[in-house]
Scaffold this motif. Structure first.
Motif, PDB file in Angstrom:
ATOM      1  N   ALA A   1      38.240  37.336  41.255  1.00  0.00           N
ATOM      2  CA  ALA A   1      37.766  36.008  40.865  1.00  0.00           C
ATOM      3  C   ALA A   1      38.318  34.940  41.799  1.00  0.00           C
ATOM      4  O   ALA A   1      37.592  34.012  42.207  1.00  0.00           O
ATOM      5  CB  ALA A   1      38.175  35.720  39.425  1.00  0.00           C
TER       6      ALA A   1
ATOM      7  N   ALA B   1      36.148  32.434  44.269  1.00  0.00           N
ATOM      8  CA  ALA B   1      36.282  30.984  44.132  1.00  0.00           C
ATOM      9  C   ALA B   1      36.699  30.349  45.458  1.00  0.00           C
ATOM     10  O   ALA B   1      36.187  29.283  45.841  1.00  0.00           O
ATOM     11  CB  ALA B   1      37.285  30.661  43.039  1.00  0.00           C
TER      12      ALA B   1
ATOM     13  N   THR C   1      39.819  26.556  38.540  1.00  0.00           N
ATOM     14  CA  THR C   1      38.829  26.338  37.486  1.00  0.00           C
ATOM     15  C   THR C   1      37.632  27.254  37.676  1.00  0.00           C
ATOM     16  O   THR C   1      37.142  27.874  36.723  1.00  0.00           O
ATOM     17  CB  THR C   1      38.378  24.867  37.475  1.00  0.00           C
ATOM     18  N   ARG C   2      37.163  27.363  38.905  1.00  0.00           N
ATOM     19  CA  ARG C   2      36.019  28.234  39.183  1.00  0.00           C
ATOM     20  C   ARG C   2      36.397  29.695  38.964  1.00  0.00           C
ATOM     21  O   ARG C   2      35.612  30.463  38.390  1.00  0.00           O
ATOM     22  CB  ARG C   2      35.544  28.030  40.620  1.00  0.00           C
TER      23      ARG C   2
ATOM     24  N   ALA D   1      38.591  30.887  36.915  1.00  0.00           N
ATOM     25  CA  ALA D   1      38.684  31.123  35.474  1.00  0.00           C
ATOM     26  C   ALA D   1      37.298  31.342  34.869  1.00  0.00           C
ATOM     27  O   ALA D   1      37.130  32.166  33.958  1.00  0.00           O
ATOM     28  CB  ALA D   1      39.390  29.952  34.791  1.00  0.00           C
ATOM     29  N   GLU D   2      36.306  30.623  35.386  1.00  0.00           N
ATOM     30  CA  GLU D   2      34.937  30.816  34.912  1.00  0.00           C
ATOM     31  C   GLU D   2      34.393  32.186  35.301  1.00  0.00           C
ATOM     32  O   GLU D   2      33.565  32.764  34.587  1.00  0.00           O
ATOM     33  CB  GLU D   2      34.031  29.721  35.482  1.00  0.00           C
ATOM     34  N   LEU D   3      34.861  32.707  36.419  1.00  0.00           N
ATOM     35  CA  LEU D   3      34.375  33.995  36.917  1.00  0.00           C
ATOM     36  C   LEU D   3      35.061  35.189  36.257  1.00  0.00           C
ATOM     37  O   LEU D   3      34.565  36.319  36.346  1.00  0.00           O
ATOM     38  CB  LEU D   3      34.595  34.078  38.437  1.00  0.00           C
TER      39      LEU D   3
ATOM     40  N   SER E   1      35.979  38.596  30.203  1.00  0.00           N
ATOM     41  CA  SER E   1      36.819  38.461  29.016  1.00  0.00           C
ATOM     42  C   SER E   1      37.725  39.679  28.865  1.00  0.00           C
ATOM     43  O   SER E   1      37.285  40.827  28.968  1.00  0.00           O
ATOM     44  CB  SER E   1      35.958  38.307  27.760  1.00  0.00           C
TER      45      SER E   1
ATOM     46  N   ASP F   1      44.678  33.701  27.472  1.00  0.00           N
ATOM     47  CA  ASP F   1      44.399  32.269  27.554  1.00  0.00           C
ATOM     48  C   ASP F   1      45.616  31.459  27.968  1.00  0.00           C
ATOM     49  O   ASP F   1      45.484  30.346  28.487  1.00  0.00           O
ATOM     50  CB  ASP F   1      43.888  31.751  26.202  1.00  0.00           C
TER      51      ASP F   1
ATOM     52  N   ARG G   1      45.516  30.256  34.120  1.00  0.00           N
ATOM     53  CA  ARG G   1      45.470  29.346  35.266  1.00  0.00           C
ATOM     54  C   ARG G   1      46.708  29.500  36.146  1.00  0.00           C
ATOM     55  O   ARG G   1      46.608  29.432  37.375  1.00  0.00           O
ATOM     56  CB  ARG G   1      45.314  27.891  34.794  1.00  0.00           C
TER      57      ARG G   1
END
Length: 302
Positions: A231, A235, A268-269, A271-273, A276, A285, A289
């Motif tokens: 990820a 990013a 941030t990007r 984390a979106e990629l 779960s 969680d 970051r």
């Protein structure tokens, strides 16, 4: 107020009795894990005494109480896994005439520099990659491969018990703490997961939380951190520094601010990629970051 996801049942570990403040788990072969919930360590009962790994201030003088709940034999040896005070800052409570304290020479040097009376200097150190010892008929293998956590960190292997100690390597059933446990060198941390799986063991004690682990837990952590790296790499490939700085309205002459908002955007990007992991690891969680920041910088500069 920040809200956190509840800890899943599979990651909770044993209840810690209020009456003692610790729990002892029999690992087999006269080896035991002792934990107070946040931190853990292990000890082995030998023919003549007890060999303890680390002495955390979170457990303090309860360590002796935990040992005495299992055996009346005296503590004869203390092995320092590494120099950090959260793992050995209660060693002064255990130090007595005749106690042998064993560590890598790098750990000894770090303790000497710290000038911390809570961490007595080792009585015996070794250099190089490996030290094999026979302590009262029990075999110990101490391996210093690379600085995957901090200089001097050891893998502590008990082949007859099929038991591994790798303090601050990971937490079974949980995501890594801050920045991959503040790894001194992120590529070495990745390699450490492969190295651990090269040993023949059934159980691993890793220094934090309340659970021992298995080789499958090592493999799960390895898979998780590989997802972090995938990820982060994607990013870094897609988030442009100038675009991120412009979006944040950073003055063109503030290079430090440009770098900061760019990496924030990368994280941030990333984390979106990330897929779960909530069904497989606790705490994904909490430090996501932090971990992505460490991994992204490593991908960028290492």
């Amino acid at each position: 107020m920040t809200e956190f996801k509840p800890v899943p049942d599979f990651a909770l570990g044993p209840d810690i009795p209020e009456s003692t403040g610790y729990a002892v788990t029999d690992l087999g072969g006269d080896a035991y894990l002792v934990t107070q919930g946040m931190i853990n360590t292990m000890f082995l009962v030998t023919k003549n005494g007890v060999v303890l790994v680390d002495a955390s201030p979170f457990l303090g003088d309860k360590l002796l109480e935990a040992i005495e709940s299992v055996t009346p034999k005296p503590l004869t040896h203390l092995i320092y896994s590494h120099a950090h005070a959260d793992h050995i800052g209660a060693a002064h409570l255990l130090n007595r005439d005749g106690l042998k304290i064993i560590a890598h020479e790098v750990t000894g040097d770090l303790i000497k520099e710290a000038k911390d009376d809570r961490r007595p200097l080792p009585t015996e150190t070794f250099s190089g990659r490996r030290k094999e010892m026979d302590i009262d008929g029990a075999r110990f293998v101490l391996d210093y491969t690379r600085d995957w956590h901090v200089a001097g960190n050891l893998f502590i292997y008990l082949p007859e018990q099929r038991l591994m100690g790798a303090m601050d390597s990971f937490a079974p059933k949980s995501a890594p703490f801050f920045r991959l446990y503040f790894s001194a060198h992120v590529p070495a941390y990745y390699d450490a997961m492969d190295e651990l799986l090269g040993y023949d063991f059934d159980t691993i004690v890793t220094g934090h939380m309340a659970l021992p682990g298995t080789p499958e837990d090592v493999a799960t952590n390895r898979e998780f951190i590989r997802d972090l790296r995938t990820a982060a790499a994607e990013a870094l490939r897609t988030v442009e520094l100038k675009e991120a700085a412009a979006a944040a309205r950073v003055p063109h002459n503030n290079r430090q601010a440009e770098l900061k908002v760019w990496m924030d955007a990368v994280v941030t990007r990333a984390a979106e990629l990330m897929p779960s992991w909530d069904e497989r690891l606790a705490g994904t969680d909490i430090f996501l970051r932090d971990n992505l920041n460490a991994v992204a910088w490593s991908v960028f500069i290492d």
